[in-house]
Design a protein around this motif. Structure first.
Motif, PDB file in Angstrom:
ATOM      1  N   THR A 238      -5.030  18.905 -33.075  1.00 27.01           N
ATOM      2  CA  THR A 238      -6.162  18.685 -32.207  1.00 27.01           C
ATOM      3  C   THR A 238      -7.473  18.975 -32.841  1.00 27.01           C
ATOM      4  O   THR A 238      -7.540  19.602 -33.742  1.00 27.01           O
ATOM      5  CB  THR A 238      -6.100  19.238 -30.790  1.00 27.01           C
ATOM      6  OG1 THR A 238      -6.161  20.589 -30.867  1.00 27.01           O
ATOM      7  CG2 THR A 238      -4.426  18.999 -30.340  1.00 27.01           C
ATOM      8  N   THR A 241      -9.855  14.251 -31.542  1.00 29.78           N
ATOM      9  CA  THR A 241      -9.672  13.150 -30.741  1.00 29.78           C
ATOM     10  C   THR A 241     -10.816  13.163 -29.783  1.00 29.78           C
ATOM     11  O   THR A 241     -11.621  14.070 -29.909  1.00 29.78           O
ATOM     12  CB  THR A 241      -8.313  13.148 -30.091  1.00 29.78           C
ATOM     13  OG1 THR A 241      -8.316  14.264 -29.245  1.00 29.78           O
ATOM     14  CG2 THR A 241      -7.405  13.115 -31.214  1.00 29.78           C
ATOM     15  N   ARG A 244     -11.798  16.424 -27.450  1.00 28.23           N
ATOM     16  CA  ARG A 244     -11.739  17.893 -28.309  1.00 28.23           C
ATOM     17  C   ARG A 244     -12.751  18.458 -27.511  1.00 28.23           C
ATOM     18  O   ARG A 244     -12.659  19.745 -27.688  1.00 28.23           O
ATOM     19  CB  ARG A 244     -12.440  17.398 -29.837  1.00 28.23           C
ATOM     20  CG  ARG A 244     -13.749  16.901 -29.990  1.00 28.23           C
ATOM     21  CD  ARG A 244     -13.855  16.528 -31.208  1.00 28.23           C
ATOM     22  NE  ARG A 244     -15.224  15.604 -31.298  1.00 28.23           N
ATOM     23  CZ  ARG A 244     -15.250  14.240 -31.287  1.00 28.23           C
ATOM     24  NH1 ARG A 244     -14.102  13.551 -31.275  1.00 28.23           N
ATOM     25  NH2 ARG A 244     -16.534  13.349 -31.522  1.00 28.23           N
ATOM     26  N   PHE A 257      -3.661  16.945 -21.045  1.00 32.01           N
ATOM     27  CA  PHE A 257      -3.663  16.557 -22.618  1.00 32.01           C
ATOM     28  C   PHE A 257      -2.489  16.504 -23.153  1.00 32.01           C
ATOM     29  O   PHE A 257      -1.752  15.488 -23.753  1.00 32.01           O
ATOM     30  CB  PHE A 257      -4.660  17.175 -23.317  1.00 32.01           C
ATOM     31  CG  PHE A 257      -4.728  16.829 -24.802  1.00 32.01           C
ATOM     32  CD1 PHE A 257      -5.653  16.138 -25.116  1.00 32.01           C
ATOM     33  CD2 PHE A 257      -3.788  17.685 -25.876  1.00 32.01           C
ATOM     34  CE1 PHE A 257      -5.720  15.687 -26.565  1.00 32.01           C
ATOM     35  CE2 PHE A 257      -3.874  17.117 -27.076  1.00 32.01           C
ATOM     36  CZ  PHE A 257      -4.948  16.085 -27.466  1.00 32.01           C
ATOM     37  N   HIS A 261       0.491  13.505 -24.370  1.00 31.38           N
ATOM     38  CA  HIS A 261       0.841  13.434 -25.874  1.00 31.38           C
ATOM     39  C   HIS A 261       2.356  13.589 -26.094  1.00 31.38           C
ATOM     40  O   HIS A 261       2.932  13.093 -27.249  1.00 31.38           O
ATOM     41  CB  HIS A 261      -0.223  14.195 -26.660  1.00 31.38           C
ATOM     42  CG  HIS A 261      -1.415  13.577 -26.935  1.00 31.38           C
ATOM     43  ND1 HIS A 261      -2.510  13.788 -25.958  1.00 31.38           N
ATOM     44  CD2 HIS A 261      -2.143  12.625 -27.899  1.00 31.38           C
ATOM     45  CE1 HIS A 261      -3.481  13.354 -26.216  1.00 31.38           C
ATOM     46  NE2 HIS A 261      -3.373  12.665 -27.448  1.00 31.38           N
ATOM     47  N   ILE A 269       2.133  20.820 -30.781  1.00 29.46           N
ATOM     48  CA  ILE A 269       0.282  20.576 -30.559  1.00 29.46           C
ATOM     49  C   ILE A 269      -0.363  21.739 -31.126  1.00 29.46           C
ATOM     50  O   ILE A 269       0.179  22.960 -30.859  1.00 29.46           O
ATOM     51  CB  ILE A 269       0.267  20.417 -29.136  1.00 29.46           C
ATOM     52  CG1 ILE A 269       0.760  19.044 -28.715  1.00 29.46           C
ATOM     53  CG2 ILE A 269      -1.343  20.337 -28.941  1.00 29.46           C
ATOM     54  CD1 ILE A 269       0.173  18.624 -27.338  1.00 29.46           C
ATOM     55  N   ILE A 271      -3.686  23.885 -31.884  1.00 32.61           N
ATOM     56  CA  ILE A 271      -5.231  24.111 -31.226  1.00 32.61           C
ATOM     57  C   ILE A 271      -5.788  25.048 -32.320  1.00 32.61           C
ATOM     58  O   ILE A 271      -5.193  25.998 -32.597  1.00 32.61           O
ATOM     59  CB  ILE A 271      -5.177  24.630 -29.938  1.00 32.61           C
ATOM     60  CG1 ILE A 271      -4.313  25.767 -29.556  1.00 32.61           C
ATOM     61  CG2 ILE A 271      -4.673  23.361 -29.044  1.00 32.61           C
ATOM     62  CD1 ILE A 271      -4.430  26.416 -28.044  1.00 32.61           C
TER      63      ILE A 271
END
Length: 300
Positions: A238, A241, A244, A257, A261, A269, A271
């Motif tokens: 991430t 997109t 953000r 979010f 996804h 995911i 971050i």
């Protein structure tokens, strides 16, 4: 597969001035993996401190016990398969088998020309990546190897004793083009995307649709070689997109979010750890709450 939450720690802080603390915190917060970028320099950080990935990960391995560690991503820009394989084998040993190699074709700009080479065309970059990944795979699984390729060669290269993880440490292949996605399907234990640059400034729905298409391309590549979809992790990096600027504003925003996804099939995911006064600025307290609360809330 259940959803995993990981983080990226950009190598911008001196080890004894907050660098070490970030890796120890990542383990304490329960992240699955902490990655770092494998560049010589990068974007807006070009004229500031930026440390090397392999020594940073070695140091991180020495101060953590459970946290997986890795690059996101390494590329052929300034790497050679023979020397990279030896570095990775050693990292896997030091960490006790906790290393994941994120690997991609790379791009022009930043450190792509740092070694004085001519700029690679998109075709050459894809050709190099297609040769780089299989050769690296062999170097990490064979005790001795001689190979003469178009771009990369190995002459009696030794890979003894090999990786702690068998048959080798996992590859997380970053790719969205057809040739790269096929490499992910054939050589990757994970596939990585940061989304579609064409809709980075678009809407969340446009981004979701683009990602759905990318997942579909991976599924097709897997089916073509008879590989089941659930045998490969699907990783979303991430920070690029359309969401953000909002996804780390609260736990609820991140859960929303992540949930959308996860429905696309993503299993991990990633971050970015906050960096003040940068594109990755975020509230530290909210970041820590997301790390410790979001997955439980998502599954509630």
């Amino acid at each position: 597969m259940s959803l995993r939450l990981s983080t990226v720690i950009l190598p911008v802080r001196p080890w004894h001035e907050g660098g070490r603390d970030q890796w120890e915190r990542a383990e304490r917060l329960g992240f699955h993996t902490a990655y770092t970028y494998d560049h010589l320099t990068w974007r807006t950080f070009r004229d500031g401190p930026w440390y090397a990935a392999v020594p940073t990960l070695t140091a991180a391995a020495a101060v953590t016990d459970r946290l997986r560690l890795g690059t996101l991503v390494t590329s052929p820009n300034f790497r050679h398969p023979v020397t990279l394989a030896k570095d990775l084998m050693t990292l896997d040993d030091v960490s006790g088998g906790r290393i994941t190699l994120g690997i991609g074709a790379g791009g022009n700009g930043f450190d792509a020309l740092a070694l004085g080479q001519e700029e690679w065309s998109p075709r050459e970059r894809a050709d190099r990546f297609a040769e780089f990944v299989p050769l690296l795979d062999r170097l990490l699984t064979e005790s001795a190897l001689t190979h003469h390729g178009t771009f990369y060669s190995a002459v009696e290269a030794r890979g003894i004793p090999g990786c702690v993880q068998r048959p080798r440490l996992p590859f997380a292949v970053a790719a969205t083009g057809p040739r790269g996605v096929k490499l992910a399907a054939s050589h990757g234990q994970a596939w990585v995307t940061a989304g579609d640059p064409k809709v980075f400034e678009g809407t969340p729905d446009q981004s979701l649709e683009a990602l759905r298409g990318q997942v579909g391309k991976l599924e097709k590549a897997l089916a073509e070689i008879g590989r089941e979809s659930d045998t490969i992790e699907k990783v979303l990096l991430t920070g690029f997109t359309p969401e953000r600027g909002t996804m780390l504003e609260s736990v609820d925003a991140f859960v929303d979010f992540a949930g959308r996804h996860r429905e696309l099939g993503f299993t991990e995911i990633v971050i970015h750890a906050p960096i003040p006064d940068s594109d990755f600025a975020a509230d530290e307290a909210v970041f820590e709450r997301i790390a410790t609360e979001a997955l439980a809330q998502l599954d509630a």
